[in-house]
Design a protein around this motif. Structure first.
Motif, PDB file in Angstrom:
ATOM      1  N   VAL A   1       0.863  -1.185   0.000  1.00 53.28           N
ATOM      2  CA  VAL A   1       0.000   0.000   0.000  1.00 53.28           C
ATOM      3  C   VAL A   1       0.890   1.221   0.000  1.00 53.28           C
ATOM      4  O   VAL A   1       1.842   1.322   0.790  1.00 53.28           O
ATOM      5  CB  VAL A   1      -0.938   0.017   1.225  1.00 53.28           C
ATOM      6  CG1 VAL A   1      -1.741   1.322   1.265  1.00 53.28           C
ATOM      7  CG2 VAL A   1      -1.837  -1.186   1.235  1.00 53.28           C
ATOM      8  N   ARG A   2       0.595   2.167  -0.861  1.00 54.90           N
ATOM      9  CA  ARG A   2       1.367   3.415  -0.908  1.00 54.90           C
ATOM     10  C   ARG A   2       0.400   4.568  -1.150  1.00 54.90           C
ATOM     11  O   ARG A   2      -0.403   4.524  -2.088  1.00 54.90           O
ATOM     12  CB  ARG A   2       2.410   3.372  -2.025  1.00 54.90           C
ATOM     13  CG  ARG A   2       3.416   4.534  -1.951  1.00 54.90           C
ATOM     14  CD  ARG A   2       4.560   4.260  -2.915  1.00 54.90           C
ATOM     15  NE  ARG A   2       5.630   5.214  -2.778  1.00 54.90           N
ATOM     16  CZ  ARG A   2       5.712   6.368  -3.444  1.00 54.90           C
ATOM     17  NH1 ARG A   2       4.778   6.679  -4.328  1.00 54.90           N
ATOM     18  NH2 ARG A   2       6.738   7.184  -3.249  1.00 54.90           N
ATOM     19  N   ASN A   3       0.483   5.555  -0.278  1.00 55.39           N
ATOM     20  CA  ASN A   3      -0.440   6.689  -0.350  1.00 55.39           C
ATOM     21  C   ASN A   3      -1.896   6.215  -0.327  1.00 55.39           C
ATOM     22  O   ASN A   3      -2.747   6.687  -1.091  1.00 55.39           O
ATOM     23  CB  ASN A   3      -0.180   7.528  -1.605  1.00 55.39           C
ATOM     24  CG  ASN A   3       1.211   8.138  -1.611  1.00 55.39           C
ATOM     25  OD1 ASN A   3       1.786   8.406  -0.542  1.00 55.39           O
ATOM     26  ND2 ASN A   3       1.767   8.333  -2.790  1.00 55.39           N
ATOM     27  N   ARG A   4      -2.139   5.238   0.588  1.00 52.63           N
ATOM     28  CA  ARG A   4      -3.473   4.676   0.793  1.00 52.63           C
ATOM     29  C   ARG A   4      -4.058   4.030  -0.483  1.00 52.63           C
ATOM     30  O   ARG A   4      -5.271   3.916  -0.631  1.00 52.63           O
ATOM     31  CB  ARG A   4      -4.433   5.757   1.281  1.00 52.63           C
ATOM     32  CG  ARG A   4      -4.051   6.373   2.617  1.00 52.63           C
ATOM     33  CD  ARG A   4      -5.067   7.410   3.033  1.00 52.63           C
ATOM     34  NE  ARG A   4      -4.689   8.006   4.312  1.00 52.63           N
ATOM     35  CZ  ARG A   4      -5.410   8.961   4.928  1.00 52.63           C
ATOM     36  NH1 ARG A   4      -6.531   9.406   4.354  1.00 52.63           N
ATOM     37  NH2 ARG A   4      -5.001   9.460   6.070  1.00 52.63           N
ATOM     38  N   GLN A   5      -3.200   3.593  -1.347  1.00 48.25           N
ATOM     39  CA  GLN A   5      -3.625   2.981  -2.598  1.00 48.25           C
ATOM     40  C   GLN A   5      -2.939   1.626  -2.750  1.00 48.25           C
ATOM     41  O   GLN A   5      -1.712   1.557  -2.730  1.00 48.25           O
ATOM     42  CB  GLN A   5      -3.288   3.882  -3.791  1.00 48.25           C
ATOM     43  CG  GLN A   5      -3.795   3.343  -5.127  1.00 48.25           C
ATOM     44  CD  GLN A   5      -3.429   4.276  -6.270  1.00 48.25           C
ATOM     45  OE1 GLN A   5      -2.489   5.067  -6.165  1.00 48.25           O
ATOM     46  NE2 GLN A   5      -4.169   4.188  -7.357  1.00 48.25           N
ATOM     47  N   PRO A   6      -3.719   0.549  -2.883  1.00 48.30           N
ATOM     48  CA  PRO A   6      -3.089  -0.758  -3.073  1.00 48.30           C
ATOM     49  C   PRO A   6      -2.301  -0.785  -4.381  1.00 48.30           C
ATOM     50  O   PRO A   6      -2.762  -0.278  -5.407  1.00 48.30           O
ATOM     51  CB  PRO A   6      -4.276  -1.728  -3.122  1.00 48.30           C
ATOM     52  CG  PRO A   6      -5.408  -0.994  -2.483  1.00 48.30           C
ATOM     53  CD  PRO A   6      -5.174   0.452  -2.795  1.00 48.30           C
ATOM     54  N   ILE A   7      -1.088  -1.368  -4.303  1.00 47.29           N
ATOM     55  CA  ILE A   7      -0.239  -1.437  -5.487  1.00 47.29           C
ATOM     56  C   ILE A   7       0.319  -2.845  -5.622  1.00 47.29           C
ATOM     57  O   ILE A   7       0.346  -3.627  -4.666  1.00 47.29           O
ATOM     58  CB  ILE A   7       0.912  -0.428  -5.415  1.00 47.29           C
ATOM     59  CG1 ILE A   7       1.805  -0.729  -4.192  1.00 47.29           C
ATOM     60  CG2 ILE A   7       0.394   1.008  -5.421  1.00 47.29           C
ATOM     61  CD1 ILE A   7       3.075   0.123  -4.144  1.00 47.29           C
ATOM     62  N   ARG A   8       0.741  -3.133  -6.851  1.00 54.87           N
ATOM     63  CA  ARG A   8       1.495  -4.356  -7.148  1.00 54.87           C
ATOM     64  C   ARG A   8       2.900  -3.898  -7.482  1.00 54.87           C
ATOM     65  O   ARG A   8       3.091  -3.119  -8.441  1.00 54.87           O
ATOM     66  CB  ARG A   8       0.866  -5.086  -8.326  1.00 54.87           C
ATOM     67  CG  ARG A   8       1.603  -6.323  -8.768  1.00 54.87           C
ATOM     68  CD  ARG A   8       1.357  -7.483  -7.846  1.00 54.87           C
ATOM     69  NE  ARG A   8       1.726  -8.759  -8.476  1.00 54.87           N
ATOM     70  CZ  ARG A   8       1.748  -9.908  -7.854  1.00 54.87           C
ATOM     71  NH1 ARG A   8       1.407  -9.971  -6.560  1.00 54.87           N
ATOM     72  NH2 ARG A   8       2.071 -11.025  -8.474  1.00 54.87           N
ATOM     73  N   ALA A   9       3.888  -4.355  -6.694  1.00 57.19           N
ATOM     74  CA  ALA A   9       5.243  -3.844  -6.837  1.00 57.19           C
ATOM     75  C   ALA A   9       6.230  -4.986  -7.056  1.00 57.19           C
ATOM     76  O   ALA A   9       6.082  -6.070  -6.500  1.00 57.19           O
ATOM     77  CB  ALA A   9       5.635  -3.049  -5.599  1.00 57.19           C
ATOM     78  N   LEU A  10       7.224  -4.671  -7.899  1.00 60.52           N
ATOM     79  CA  LEU A  10       8.344  -5.591  -8.104  1.00 60.52           C
ATOM     80  C   LEU A  10       9.586  -4.939  -7.504  1.00 60.52           C
ATOM     81  O   LEU A  10      10.048  -3.898  -7.966  1.00 60.52           O
ATOM     82  CB  LEU A  10       8.553  -5.864  -9.588  1.00 60.52           C
ATOM     83  CG  LEU A  10       9.762  -6.741  -9.916  1.00 60.52           C
ATOM     84  CD1 LEU A  10       9.601  -8.146  -9.319  1.00 60.52           C
ATOM     85  CD2 LEU A  10       9.981  -6.837 -11.424  1.00 60.52           C
ATOM     86  N   LEU A  11      10.108  -5.558  -6.426  1.00 58.95           N
ATOM     87  CA  LEU A  11      11.273  -5.001  -5.735  1.00 58.95           C
ATOM     88  C   LEU A  11      12.542  -5.670  -6.258  1.00 58.95           C
ATOM     89  O   LEU A  11      12.565  -6.892  -6.482  1.00 58.95           O
ATOM     90  CB  LEU A  11      11.153  -5.212  -4.222  1.00 58.95           C
ATOM     91  CG  LEU A  11      10.201  -4.230  -3.512  1.00 58.95           C
ATOM     92  CD1 LEU A  11       8.755  -4.730  -3.633  1.00 58.95           C
ATOM     93  CD2 LEU A  11      10.592  -4.058  -2.056  1.00 58.95           C
TER      94      LEU A  11
ATOM     95  N   GLN B   1       2.565  -0.549  -9.728  1.00 57.46           N
ATOM     96  CA  GLN B   1       1.371  -0.182 -10.505  1.00 57.46           C
ATOM     97  C   GLN B   1       0.153  -0.337  -9.599  1.00 57.46           C
ATOM     98  O   GLN B   1       0.035  -1.341  -8.876  1.00 57.46           O
ATOM     99  CB  GLN B   1       1.231  -1.081 -11.741  1.00 57.46           C
ATOM    100  CG  GLN B   1       0.075  -0.707 -12.643  1.00 57.46           C
ATOM    101  CD  GLN B   1      -0.045  -1.662 -13.839  1.00 57.46           C
ATOM    102  OE1 GLN B   1       0.461  -2.788 -13.793  1.00 57.46           O
ATOM    103  NE2 GLN B   1      -0.681  -1.185 -14.903  1.00 57.46           N
ATOM    104  N   PRO B   2      -0.799   0.601  -9.618  1.00 57.32           N
ATOM    105  CA  PRO B   2      -2.003   0.464  -8.781  1.00 57.32           C
ATOM    106  C   PRO B   2      -2.800  -0.785  -9.173  1.00 57.32           C
ATOM    107  O   PRO B   2      -3.003  -1.065 -10.364  1.00 57.32           O
ATOM    108  CB  PRO B   2      -2.792   1.744  -9.060  1.00 57.32           C
ATOM    109  CG  PRO B   2      -1.777   2.718  -9.568  1.00 57.32           C
ATOM    110  CD  PRO B   2      -0.753   1.909 -10.294  1.00 57.32           C
ATOM    111  N   THR B   3      -3.218  -1.529  -8.150  1.00 56.41           N
ATOM    112  CA  THR B   3      -3.980  -2.762  -8.433  1.00 56.41           C
ATOM    113  C   THR B   3      -5.317  -2.457  -9.093  1.00 56.41           C
ATOM    114  O   THR B   3      -5.849  -3.283  -9.847  1.00 56.41           O
ATOM    115  CB  THR B   3      -4.206  -3.537  -7.132  1.00 56.41           C
ATOM    116  OG1 THR B   3      -4.860  -2.688  -6.178  1.00 56.41           O
ATOM    117  CG2 THR B   3      -2.879  -4.017  -6.560  1.00 56.41           C
TER     118      THR B   3
END
Length: 453
Positions: free
Chosen positions: A99-109, A122-124
């Motif tokens: 979650v980033r800025n109260r927005q669920p995201i899909r992230a590749l670290l 990218q936002p889910t």
């Protein structure tokens, strides 16, 4: 409750098609949604490989489709920044949900060689919308296929039931006395038991009708002899000196025997008419000759009743039929006209050709028919609401059967002109061509001289 076989089949098959399409569409939607999600993960992996070389700057990635909203987050070598970034730094390398800025995201670290970490995210919500859109497109072919399959199902059902419809049309088009067996050729094997049962029923009906015809013919024939003998005995009593009361009873007896003899003759004519197999080849008959012969026989009766009986128009016309039956048909029409025409009236008859039909027309100056009798006048033994004479009620019934067996038609109409009334009977019978023109012995057309009022 649906009683139509076609309706049952269509509804059943349509239900199967719709249910199968719904299940298949649901499975295809889920499969396409997962494939679209995996495809977007692959895009994140490819972008992360490029970002590892420092090609992109922090923020929304340039050169990527605007509506995908893919962005780069530089996390550094130690946790820093906002709480969301520090939590993101604590995740393992690879694809993660965050979650980033109260927005669920899909992230590749990913972690670079120098120890710095970054994430391509990218936002889910965007990912799900893209996946749903791609999955929905897979449903369009299925949605278009279902109506096509329903139409094809209806066509296949209609085509499959065509033999049954043709069988019904064949039965409906048959004359009432055509009891020949239904053909088994060119019919589906599923109909064979039904057709065999129908043929068995038709055969039983044919045997029953044959028995009935033989009974009527035999009974009429057997009764004619004693009736004739009784008529002769009654006539022999004419010269005998009898009291007035006995003579009036003798007259009533003669009238009753005459009516009985007439009824037997009608029954015999009906039996002869129905004894001939349907579709059998009939001999040629000169309708104008048959008319003249019958008029000559009926003329004494017309003179006795002071009725003017004559021909308006007689043309040479040939038809196919039994001569005795044709003359009996004409005699019944003339007898009916003479019976209802008052003394001093007239009966006009004519024979001519109209198109491909021979037309026989009889007009009288009687009272005509009541409107309620027009629909029933051809029923056997029905004499109308105002019966006259000693008729049996079989004459017009025999005429109609004769005309129908000859492939013709008969029409009755009341004459409603100011100068006269009466009944007009018009018979149409298919004309039979004779080789070499008119039949041998045909005279030229005759027209009755005009009568005075």
């Amino acid at each position: 409750m649906i009683k139509s076989l076609r309706g049952h089949l269509f509804i059943g098959l349509t239900a199967i098609i719709v249910l199968t399409g719904a299940i298949g569409g649901l499975l295809a939607y889920n499969w396409a949604f997962e494939e679209a999600d995996e495809l977007q993960d692959s895009v994140l992996i490819q972008l992360a490989s490029v970002a590892a070389n420092g090609t992109f700057s922090t923020g929304k990635l340039q050169g990527v489709e605007e509506d995908t909203e893919v962005f780069l987050i530089e996390l550094g070598t130690t946790p820093r920044g906002s709480l969301d970034d520090r939590r993101l730094f604590g995740l393992k390398d690879g694809l993660q949900l965050a979650v980033r800025n109260r927005q669920p995201i899909r992230a590749l670290l990913r972690t670079r060689a120098d120890g710095s970490r970054f994430a391509v995210a990218q936002p889910t919500a965007i990912r799900d919308a893209t996946a749903r859109n791609m999955a929905f497109r897979t449903l369009l072919p299925i949605a278009a296929l279902i109506p096509c399959l329903m139409i094809m199902t209806a066509l296949v059902i209609a085509y499959s039931l065509r033999p049954l419809i043709r069988l019904a049309e064949d039965l409906d088009a048959r004359p009432a006395d055509d009891l020949t067996a239904l053909p088994l050729s060119d019919t589906p094997s599923e109909l064979h038991p039904f057709i065999a049962a129908m043929n068995g029923l038709l055969e039983r009906m044919r045997l029953l009708m044959d028995q009935q015809r033989r009974f009527v013919a035999d009974a009429a024939h057997e009764l004619r002899t004693p009736i004739t003998a009784l008529s002769v005995q009654a006539e022999n009593l004419g010269p005998v000196d009898l009291p007035e009361a006995a003579r009036s009873r003798l007259a009533a007896l003669k009238q009753g025997m005459h009516r009985t003899r007439h009824l037997l003759e009608q029954l015999l004519a009906l039996a002869r008419q129905e004894a001939r197999p349907a579709g059998a080849e009939l001999p040629l008959v000169a309708l104008d000759h048959a008319l003249k012969n019958t008029v000559a026989d009926m003329l004494p009766l017309a003179l006795d009743r002071s009725i003017d009986l004559g021909s308006e128009l007689v043309e040479p016309v040939t038809i196919r039929g039994e001569p005795v039956v044709i003359e009996a048909m004409i005699r019944n029409l003339l007898d009916n006209a003479l019976r209802y025409t008052p003394s001093g009236g007239r009966v006009d008859i004519g024979v001519y050709r109209s198109g491909g039909a021979a037309v026989l027309q009889v007009e009288d100056t009687g009272p005509g028919l009541a409107a309620s009798d027009l629909d029933r006048i051809f029923e056997p033994f029905f004499r109308g609401s105002q019966p006259q004479g000693d008729g049996s009620g079989l004459g017009l019934s025999i005429v109609k059967r004769t005309v129908e067996r000859l492939g013709g038609s008969i029409e009755l109409e009341n004459i409603g002109v100011a100068s006269r009334g009466g009944l007009r009977v018009t018979v149409h019978i298919p004309h039979a061509a004779v080789d070499g023109g008119a039949a041998k012995g045909h005279p030229a057309s005759e027209r009755r001289p005009p009568r005075g009022p």
